[in-house]
Design a protein around this motif. Structure first.
Motif, mmCIF file in Angstrom:
data_model
loop_
_atom_site.group_PDB
_atom_site.id
_atom_site.type_symbol
_atom_site.label_atom_id
_atom_site.label_comp_id
_atom_site.label_asym_id
_atom_site.label_seq_id
_atom_site.Cartn_x
_atom_site.Cartn_y
_atom_site.Cartn_z
ATOM 1 N N TYR A 19 0.809 -1.219 0.000
ATOM 2 C CA TYR A 19 0.000 0.000 0.000
ATOM 3 C C TYR A 19 0.842 1.268 0.000
ATOM 4 C CZ TYR A 19 0.921 -0.900 4.955
ATOM 5 O OH TYR A 19 1.517 -1.207 6.147
ATOM 6 N N GLY A 20 2.074 1.204 -0.450
ATOM 7 C CA GLY A 20 2.880 2.408 -0.510
ATOM 8 C C GLY A 20 4.356 2.080 -0.582
ATOM 9 N N VAL A 21 5.175 2.942 0.016
ATOM 10 C CA VAL A 21 6.617 2.715 0.018
ATOM 11 C C VAL A 21 7.105 2.771 1.461
ATOM 12 C CG1 VAL A 21 6.999 5.173 -0.435
ATOM 13 C CG2 VAL A 21 8.833 3.565 -0.834
ATOM 14 N N ALA A 22 8.008 1.858 1.777
ATOM 15 C CA ALA A 22 8.498 1.755 3.156
ATOM 16 C C ALA A 22 10.018 1.846 3.176
ATOM 17 C CB ALA A 22 8.045 0.431 3.769
ATOM 18 N N ASN A 23 10.548 2.170 4.352
ATOM 19 C CA ASN A 23 11.989 2.172 4.531
ATOM 20 C C ASN A 23 12.444 0.749 4.847
ATOM 21 O OD1 ASN A 23 14.644 2.668 5.040
ATOM 22 N ND2 ASN A 23 14.310 4.125 6.712
ATOM 23 N N GLY B 169 2.689 21.609 -14.456
ATOM 24 C CA GLY B 169 1.846 22.388 -15.337
ATOM 25 C C GLY B 169 0.526 22.853 -14.776
ATOM 26 N N ARG B 170 0.180 22.457 -13.548
ATOM 27 C CA ARG B 170 -1.077 22.934 -12.982
ATOM 28 C C ARG B 170 -0.756 23.868 -11.828
ATOM 29 N NH1 ARG B 170 -3.971 17.224 -12.327
ATOM 30 N NH2 ARG B 170 -1.852 16.715 -11.757
ATOM 31 N N PHE B 171 -1.325 25.032 -11.834
ATOM 32 C CA PHE B 171 -0.955 26.046 -10.865
ATOM 33 C C PHE B 171 -2.133 26.382 -9.950
ATOM 34 C CE2 PHE B 171 1.497 27.386 -14.758
ATOM 35 C CZ PHE B 171 2.584 26.594 -14.434
ATOM 36 N N PRO B 172 -2.124 25.916 -8.711
ATOM 37 C CA PRO B 172 -3.213 26.265 -7.803
ATOM 38 C C PRO B 172 -3.027 27.680 -7.290
ATOM 39 C CG PRO B 172 -1.582 25.025 -6.634
ATOM 40 C CD PRO B 172 -1.104 25.089 -8.055
ATOM 41 N N GLY B 173 -4.106 28.301 -6.880
ATOM 42 C CA GLY B 173 -3.995 29.632 -6.309
ATOM 43 C C GLY B 173 -3.442 29.564 -4.904
ATOM 44 N N HIS B 174 -3.965 28.657 -4.114
ATOM 45 C CA HIS B 174 -3.546 28.580 -2.723
ATOM 46 C C HIS B 174 -3.832 27.172 -2.220
ATOM 47 C CE1 HIS B 174 -3.048 29.437 1.488
ATOM 48 N NE2 HIS B 174 -4.264 29.010 1.732
ATOM 49 N N VAL B 175 -2.812 26.500 -1.725
ATOM 50 C CA VAL B 175 -3.010 25.163 -1.180
ATOM 51 C C VAL B 175 -3.433 25.306 0.271
ATOM 52 C CG1 VAL B 175 -1.910 22.954 -0.667
ATOM 53 C CG2 VAL B 175 -1.292 24.208 -2.722
ATOM 54 N N ASP B 176 -4.660 24.926 0.577
ATOM 55 C CA ASP B 176 -5.128 25.108 1.956
ATOM 56 C C ASP B 176 -4.992 23.836 2.778
ATOM 57 O OD1 ASP B 176 -7.287 23.550 1.103
ATOM 58 O OD2 ASP B 176 -8.477 25.319 0.615
ATOM 59 N N GLU B 177 -4.565 22.763 2.163
ATOM 60 C CA GLU B 177 -4.406 21.520 2.910
ATOM 61 C C GLU B 177 -3.348 20.642 2.243
ATOM 62 O OE1 GLU B 177 -7.901 19.377 5.139
ATOM 63 O OE2 GLU B 177 -7.704 18.535 3.161
ATOM 64 N N LEU B 178 -2.371 20.264 3.026
ATOM 65 C CA LEU B 178 -1.352 19.322 2.560
ATOM 66 C C LEU B 178 -1.222 18.253 3.637
ATOM 67 C CD1 LEU B 178 1.017 18.364 0.781
ATOM 68 C CD2 LEU B 178 2.477 19.984 1.988
ATOM 69 N N VAL B 179 -1.544 17.036 3.289
ATOM 70 C CA VAL B 179 -1.589 15.950 4.274
ATOM 71 C C VAL B 179 -0.815 14.740 3.745
ATOM 72 C CG1 VAL B 179 -3.080 14.453 5.661
ATOM 73 C CG2 VAL B 179 -3.901 16.713 4.969
ATOM 74 N N VAL B 180 -0.012 14.161 4.611
ATOM 75 C CA VAL B 180 0.688 12.916 4.273
ATOM 76 C C VAL B 180 0.099 11.789 5.113
ATOM 77 C CG1 VAL B 180 2.884 11.679 4.497
ATOM 78 C CG2 VAL B 180 2.845 13.967 3.512
ATOM 79 N N TYR B 181 -0.209 10.694 4.469
ATOM 80 C CA TYR B 181 -0.742 9.512 5.148
ATOM 81 C C TYR B 181 0.323 8.421 5.159
ATOM 82 C CZ TYR B 181 -5.164 11.846 4.152
ATOM 83 O OH TYR B 181 -6.173 12.765 4.067
ATOM 84 N N GLY B 182 0.431 7.723 6.263
ATOM 85 C CA GLY B 182 1.424 6.666 6.305
ATOM 86 C C GLY B 182 1.325 5.816 7.547
ATOM 87 N N SER C 126 6.171 3.652 6.679
ATOM 88 C CA SER C 126 5.851 3.790 5.256
ATOM 89 C C SER C 126 5.009 5.041 5.013
ATOM 90 C CB SER C 126 5.088 2.556 4.760
ATOM 91 O OG SER C 126 3.860 2.437 5.442
ATOM 92 N N VAL C 127 4.997 5.438 3.750
ATOM 93 C CA VAL C 127 4.100 6.518 3.319
ATOM 94 C C VAL C 127 3.147 5.927 2.286
ATOM 95 C CG1 VAL C 127 5.768 7.328 1.594
ATOM 96 C CG2 VAL C 127 3.925 8.821 2.325
ATOM 97 N N ASN C 128 1.889 6.239 2.458
ATOM 98 C CA ASN C 128 0.869 5.666 1.571
ATOM 99 C C ASN C 128 0.337 6.660 0.545
ATOM 100 O OD1 ASN C 128 1.192 3.541 3.324
ATOM 101 N ND2 ASN C 128 -0.596 4.087 4.547
#
Lengths: 167, 209
Positions: free
Chosen positions: A49-53, A71-84, A157-159
């Motif tokens: 389900y992802g990559v692990a060390n 090539g895609r330019f967002p105006g403002h990223v209001d949420e950045l989340v990492v699951y793992g 890991s990161v999923n």
């Protein structure tokens, strides 16, 4: 070297198959989840389900390009989340937003968001992405994820990564 | 005669429709040139018309195509509104501007006063972290220095190439004092000699400023 290249290819394929959640969204938002373009520095192993060390001694650092650098330019990223998964009883999984300068050597990274509990099956890291600025399309923006080495029998890991912005 | 009158009526109605569409749509593309009354016209949509109607219908189809392509359409309006709401794209900074801003930031740090309630412990913390990080790394730790809400750390690489190759380890480290961190590496006069780099930590997120 060849082995490393094969691993990288296999990893990219697995990530593409398992982590891409597609995009879609409500009337006025756009959501995008991906772990494509994660470049590994360390001993990355493919995971169901992802990559692990896969290392017993060294951290694994993943650099995951922000999707708009393609090539895609967002105006403002209001949420950045990492699951793992935090499989370590000693060190935390950490992730941060970074930006590398295009015209000079250098870069900037925000504070590290770390997992607070050890050996947790599912972790969610909410990342401060202020260093990406309002709408700076000129530099190379990425998410850096640090996975600690194996402790006992558990791997970290990161999923996936979730970007959320207004279109 | 009745046929002629009917013909004229249809032509007038067609012209009115055409004029109304022109006013409403403001199509950016020109309509096809009018055909002669006996000319057969095949339109882009595949239909074939004859005579005066042919020209007008062809014109209408042309305008309909233009409407579908035009930004004045419903989707186009939404896109235009969304575009207007976006922050403007910042012009790209030149390398000189980046280096100048970097010097200004370091200068502001050097000019700031040290907050005795925070700076000494933060300085020791960065020193501990960078001492540990330098073990087995391509740089050695030189010094750390915290003031009001910023800190700097100086490290020395073997040469400029090593600095370029390895500076990101300074950005990605999980420091005990968890701030925004920046490294800029101005080109030295002699890239072959030992190269000292500064890391700037902006701890406004911790200091509430």
């Amino acid at each position: 070297m060849k082995r490393a290249m094969i691993l990288t290819s296999a990893l990219a394929g697995a990530l593409g198959a398992t982590v891409w959640l597609g995009h879609g969204a409500g009337a006025d938002t756009y959501e995008h989840s991906t772990a494509y373009d994660c470049h590994a520095t360390g001993s990355a192993v493919d995971h169901s389900y992802g990559v692990a060390n896969g290392s017993w001694s060294s951290d694994l650092v993943l650099r995951c390009n922000a999707p708009w650098t393609e090539g895609r330019f967002p105006g403002h990223v209001d949420e950045l989340v990492v699951y793992g998964r935090d499989g370590s009883t000693v060190r935390a999984v950490g992730a941060q937003a970074c930006s590398r300068e295009r015209l000079v050597s250098g870069g900037t990274c925000g504070p590290v968001a770390s997992s607070s509990s050890a050996n947790v099956e599912n972790i969610t890291l909410n990342i401060d992405n202020g260093v990406w600025g309002g709408y700076n399309v000129w530099d190379f923006q990425y998410t850096a994820i640090r996975l600690p080495p194996i402790q006992g029998s558990s791997r970290s890991s990161v999923n996936g990564i979730r970007y959320h912005w207004d279109p | 005669m009745r046929a002629l009158a009917s013909y004229a009526g249809v032509a007038i109605a067609s012209a009115l429709v055409s004029a109304t569409l022109v006013a409403a749509v403001q199509a950016p593309t020109r309509a096809p040139v009018a055909a002669s009354p006996t000319e057969v016209v095949r339109t882009d949509r595949g239909a074939t018309y004859r005579g005066v109607h042919a020209a007008r219908l062809s014109a209408l189809e042309g305008r309909l195509d233009a409407l579908e392509r035009s930004d004045a359409g419903a989707g186009g309006v939404e896109a235009a509104v969304a575009e207007a709401a976006r922050p403007p794209v910042e012009p790209e900074r030149s390398a000189e501007q980046v280096l100048s801003q970097w010097s200004e930031r370091l200068g502001a740090h050097d000019a700031a006063l040290a907050d005795a309630s925070w700076a000494p412990e933060a300085t020791r913390s960065f020193a501990r972290d960078l001492d540990a990080l330098s073990v087995g790394a391509s740089f050695r730790f030189v010094e750390a220095d915290c003031r009001t809400s910023t800190c700097t750390a100086t490290v020395e690489f073997e040469d400029y190439d090593k600095a370029i190759a390895d500076f990101e380890s300074l950005l990605h480290h999980d420091y005990a004092v968890n701030c925004t961190r920046q490294v800029i590496l101005p080109e030295p006069a002699d890239p072959g000699v030992a190269y000292r780099a500064r890391v700037l930590f902006d701890c406004a997120n911790l200091r509430g400023s």
